[in-house]
Write an enzyme that holds these catalytic residues in place. Structure first.
Site, PDB file in Angstrom:
ATOM      1  N   HIS A  37       0.852  -1.189   0.000  1.00  0.00           N
ATOM      2  CA  HIS A  37       0.000   0.000   0.000  1.00  0.00           C
ATOM      3  C   HIS A  37       0.891   1.245   0.000  1.00  0.00           C
ATOM      4  O   HIS A  37       1.900   1.293   0.710  1.00  0.00           O
ATOM      5  CB  HIS A  37      -0.896  -0.016   1.235  1.00  0.00           C
ATOM      6  N   ASP A  45       0.868   4.206   1.329  1.00  0.00           N
ATOM      7  CA  ASP A  45       1.203   4.788   2.630  1.00  0.00           C
ATOM      8  C   ASP A  45       2.182   3.901   3.397  1.00  0.00           C
ATOM      9  O   ASP A  45       3.090   4.391   4.077  1.00  0.00           O
ATOM     10  CB  ASP A  45      -0.060   4.987   3.471  1.00  0.00           C
ATOM     11  N   LYS A  46       2.004   2.584   3.283  1.00  0.00           N
ATOM     12  CA  LYS A  46       2.904   1.665   3.977  1.00  0.00           C
ATOM     13  C   LYS A  46       4.277   1.606   3.317  1.00  0.00           C
ATOM     14  O   LYS A  46       5.286   1.327   3.980  1.00  0.00           O
ATOM     15  CB  LYS A  46       2.277   0.277   4.043  1.00  0.00           C
ATOM     16  N   GLU A  52      10.464  11.755   6.897  1.00  0.00           N
ATOM     17  CA  GLU A  52       9.141  11.691   6.273  1.00  0.00           C
ATOM     18  C   GLU A  52       9.301  11.331   4.793  1.00  0.00           C
ATOM     19  O   GLU A  52      10.218  11.822   4.137  1.00  0.00           O
ATOM     20  CB  GLU A  52       8.425  13.041   6.386  1.00  0.00           C
ATOM     21  N   GLU A 104      14.346  15.943   9.405  1.00  0.00           N
ATOM     22  CA  GLU A 104      15.475  16.422  10.188  1.00  0.00           C
ATOM     23  C   GLU A 104      16.237  15.219  10.734  1.00  0.00           C
ATOM     24  O   GLU A 104      15.655  14.366  11.399  1.00  0.00           O
ATOM     25  CB  GLU A 104      15.013  17.298  11.363  1.00  0.00           C
ATOM     26  N   LYS A 150      -5.547  -4.589   0.603  1.00  0.00           N
ATOM     27  CA  LYS A 150      -6.216  -4.169   1.833  1.00  0.00           C
ATOM     28  C   LYS A 150      -7.080  -5.306   2.360  1.00  0.00           C
ATOM     29  O   LYS A 150      -7.569  -6.141   1.594  1.00  0.00           O
ATOM     30  CB  LYS A 150      -7.125  -2.954   1.581  1.00  0.00           C
ATOM     31  N   PHE A 186      -8.620  -4.309  -9.972  1.00  0.00           N
ATOM     32  CA  PHE A 186      -7.578  -3.638  -9.207  1.00  0.00           C
ATOM     33  C   PHE A 186      -6.224  -3.955  -9.844  1.00  0.00           C
ATOM     34  O   PHE A 186      -5.444  -4.743  -9.319  1.00  0.00           O
ATOM     35  CB  PHE A 186      -7.621  -4.102  -7.751  1.00  0.00           C
ATOM     36  N   ASP A 239      -1.957   5.743  -6.436  1.00  0.00           N
ATOM     37  CA  ASP A 239      -2.330   6.683  -5.382  1.00  0.00           C
ATOM     38  C   ASP A 239      -1.061   7.156  -4.692  1.00  0.00           C
ATOM     39  O   ASP A 239      -0.147   6.359  -4.453  1.00  0.00           O
ATOM     40  CB  ASP A 239      -3.250   5.989  -4.364  1.00  0.00           C
ATOM     41  N   ALA A 240      -0.980   8.412  -4.363  1.00  0.00           N
ATOM     42  CA  ALA A 240       0.171   8.928  -3.623  1.00  0.00           C
ATOM     43  C   ALA A 240       0.164   8.364  -2.204  1.00  0.00           C
ATOM     44  O   ALA A 240      -0.891   8.069  -1.636  1.00  0.00           O
ATOM     45  CB  ALA A 240       0.143  10.458  -3.583  1.00  0.00           C
ATOM     46  N   ARG A 261       0.177   8.014   7.654  1.00  0.00           N
ATOM     47  CA  ARG A 261      -1.230   8.170   7.297  1.00  0.00           C
ATOM     48  C   ARG A 261      -2.058   6.926   7.623  1.00  0.00           C
ATOM     49  O   ARG A 261      -3.234   6.857   7.272  1.00  0.00           O
ATOM     50  CB  ARG A 261      -1.354   8.523   5.813  1.00  0.00           C
ATOM     51  N   LYS A 262      -1.446   5.965   8.295  1.00  0.00           N
ATOM     52  CA  LYS A 262      -2.174   4.742   8.674  1.00  0.00           C
ATOM     53  C   LYS A 262      -1.992   4.477  10.170  1.00  0.00           C
ATOM     54  O   LYS A 262      -1.705   3.362  10.601  1.00  0.00           O
ATOM     55  CB  LYS A 262      -1.669   3.555   7.847  1.00  0.00           C
ATOM     56  N   LYS A 290      10.656   7.970  13.187  1.00  0.00           N
ATOM     57  CA  LYS A 290      11.012   8.757  14.365  1.00  0.00           C
ATOM     58  C   LYS A 290      11.921   7.955  15.289  1.00  0.00           C
ATOM     59  O   LYS A 290      11.621   6.808  15.626  1.00  0.00           O
ATOM     60  CB  LYS A 290       9.748   9.171  15.129  1.00  0.00           C
ATOM     61  N   LYS A 305      11.407  10.544  20.413  1.00  0.00           N
ATOM     62  CA  LYS A 305      10.076  11.048  20.093  1.00  0.00           C
ATOM     63  C   LYS A 305       9.040  10.214  20.850  1.00  0.00           C
ATOM     64  O   LYS A 305       8.840   9.026  20.550  1.00  0.00           O
ATOM     65  CB  LYS A 305       9.790  10.981  18.599  1.00  0.00           C
ATOM     66  N   ASP A 349       5.927  10.221  20.731  1.00  0.00           N
ATOM     67  CA  ASP A 349       4.864   9.687  19.878  1.00  0.00           C
ATOM     68  C   ASP A 349       5.061   8.194  19.689  1.00  0.00           C
ATOM     69  O   ASP A 349       4.086   7.421  19.656  1.00  0.00           O
ATOM     70  CB  ASP A 349       4.893  10.362  18.501  1.00  0.00           C
TER      71      ASP A 349
END
Length: 421
Positions: free
Chosen positions: A16, A18-19, A44, A57, A181, A256, A264-265, A270-271, A291, A295, A297
């Site tokens: 995918h 995003d992955k 990123e 960074e 998916k 598909f 798709d970008a 985003r997941k 990260k 961090k 997060d």
């Protein structure tokens, strides 16, 4: 939440878009930490047709060939030109825009801004006195629905997506492409998972399957193969199984072929719901991938899962959610909340006290507890990248420190003191 309901969670394969980005960002992190365990990394990634862009960074005393890391990651996922679905690790452009970590942020992280003045029994090792890399809230969750103490819907969704990728990689069929998916709707009765209502799987595929170009026939072949090779093997390991009323939606869009970054970008982070509990528990909003462990997060979310899992494993609650909150530059959480949803053996307030005195939740203590800086080096240069698909929590396919439950006896002993009061 009512006692009778349907709950749905989704997962995605490593192909995918995003992955793809999450894995690239974490592969970069793995490479830096392998060479320099104290590197500060915030990488990123975004991908689209013919392009991968890495920005962020990074502060380190070591050099990493980022374009090579990007291409090798894309190759390992399976994007190798037309055979992989149009995106190609060899020919895609790789752009980088990297700066160093802000000195304003680094100043608060390198040494915590507050002075320790409490009398707690946690370690006073000065190397643990660093501040959180940002403010924010993090959640951890565990429940007794599955052996790994995860909600059943996301557990099933991850297993289906993982199996879908295995079928492709092991060439059990020869027409699957990397993007895919999964989605599972579980029916709960009296608050417990009882049956499977709907299974949705979308898988990228070649335009010609088994020499057949008729799309209707192609989708019939895919549906039969997915049910027999993906769905049935996964449910062999679960007590709750599909029944005669379960709905199977395989490639519900009808076709598909174009997928991945060409279709798709993609973007790192985003997941975040796929990465955690499938929406069954709350989420603080911060992403994990790319990260370094300073961090919170990332590191504090792992710690919150560890605490919650130990509480459930200890039998002190059937489900447990932990919220941690941090301020940038401060080492200790500004708040700790325990919620057992009225399933606890003792009160949530009493559990909160036990958590506060048992677990050192300062960022550097978490890093030390899980050895977060050295995990890539100890795992052949790849650790965080493996987490970047199929969930950062609930993993059983390799050893993950925050999934260990070595604190159960201590928790039971302390809880018994409240029970006996």
């Amino acid at each position: 939440m009512t006692k009778n309901f349907l709950f749905t969670s989704e997962s995605v394969t490593e192909g995918h878009p995003d992955k793809v980005c999450d894995q690239i960002s974490d592969a970069i992190l793995d490479e830096f930490l392998t060479k320099d365990p104290k590197a500060r990394v915030a990488a990123e990634t975004t991908v689209t047709t013919g392009l991968a862009l890495v920005c962020g960074e990074i502060t380190s005393n070591c050099y990493v060939d980022i374009p090579s890391v990007v291409r090798n990651t894309i190759k390992s996922i399976g994007y190798n030109g037309e055979e992989g679905g149009g995106f190609d690790y060899k020919t895609c452009a790789v752009l980088t825009s990297i700066d160093e970590q802000s000195t304003d942020i680094a100043g608060g992280v390198n040494k915590a801004l507050e002075t320790r003045s409490d009398n707690s029994d946690v370690s006073v090792d000065e190397t643990l006195d660093i501040g959180a890399g940002d403010q924010g809230i993090m959640f951890g969750y565990a429940c007794d629905e599955t052996p790994e103490l995860m909600p059943l819907p996301i557990s099933l969704a991850h297993k289906l997506a993982y199996r879908l990728a295995e079928v492709r990689k092991h060439k059990l069929v020869d027409y699957l492409r990397p993007d895919g998916k999964s989605q599972v709707s579980v029916e709960y009765i009296d608050g417990k998972p009882k049956r499977i209502d709907t299974i949705v799987i979308s898988t990228q595929h070649d335009p010609v399957v088994n020499g057949i170009s008729d799309n209707q026939k192609i989708q019939e072949i895919i549906k039969e193969d997915i049910i027999n090779l993906v769905i049935k093997p996964v449910f062999d390991n679960y007590d709750v199984k599909p029944d005669e009323s379960t709905k199977y939606l395989i490639n519900p869009s009808g076709r598909f072929v174009i997928g991945g970054p060409q279709g798709d970008a993609g973007l790192t982070g985003r997941k975040i719901i796929v990465d955690t509990y499938g929406g069954y528990a709350r989420h603080g909003g911060g992403a994990f991938s790319g990260k370094d462990p300073t961090k919170v997060d990332r590191s504090a979310a792992y710690a919150a899962r560890w605490v919650a899992k130990n509480i459930v494993k200890a039998g002190l609650a059937k489900k447990c959610e932990i919220e941690l909150a941090y301020a940038i530059g401060k080492s200790k959480p500004v708040s700790i909340l325990v919620d057992t949803f009225n399933t606890g053996k003792i009160s949530d307030e009493e559990l909160s006290k036990i958590v506060s005195e048992t677990f050192d939740l300062r960022p550097a203590a978490i890093i030390k507890q899980f050895d977060l800086r050295n995990l890539p080096q100890k795992n052949g240069g790849k650790f965080y990248q493996k987490l970047a698909a199929y969930g950062h929590v609930g993993r059983e396919d390799f050893i993950v420190p925050w999934e260990q439950t070595q604190m159960t006896e201590v928790l039971v002993e302390k809880a018994n003191k409240f029970v006996n009061c």
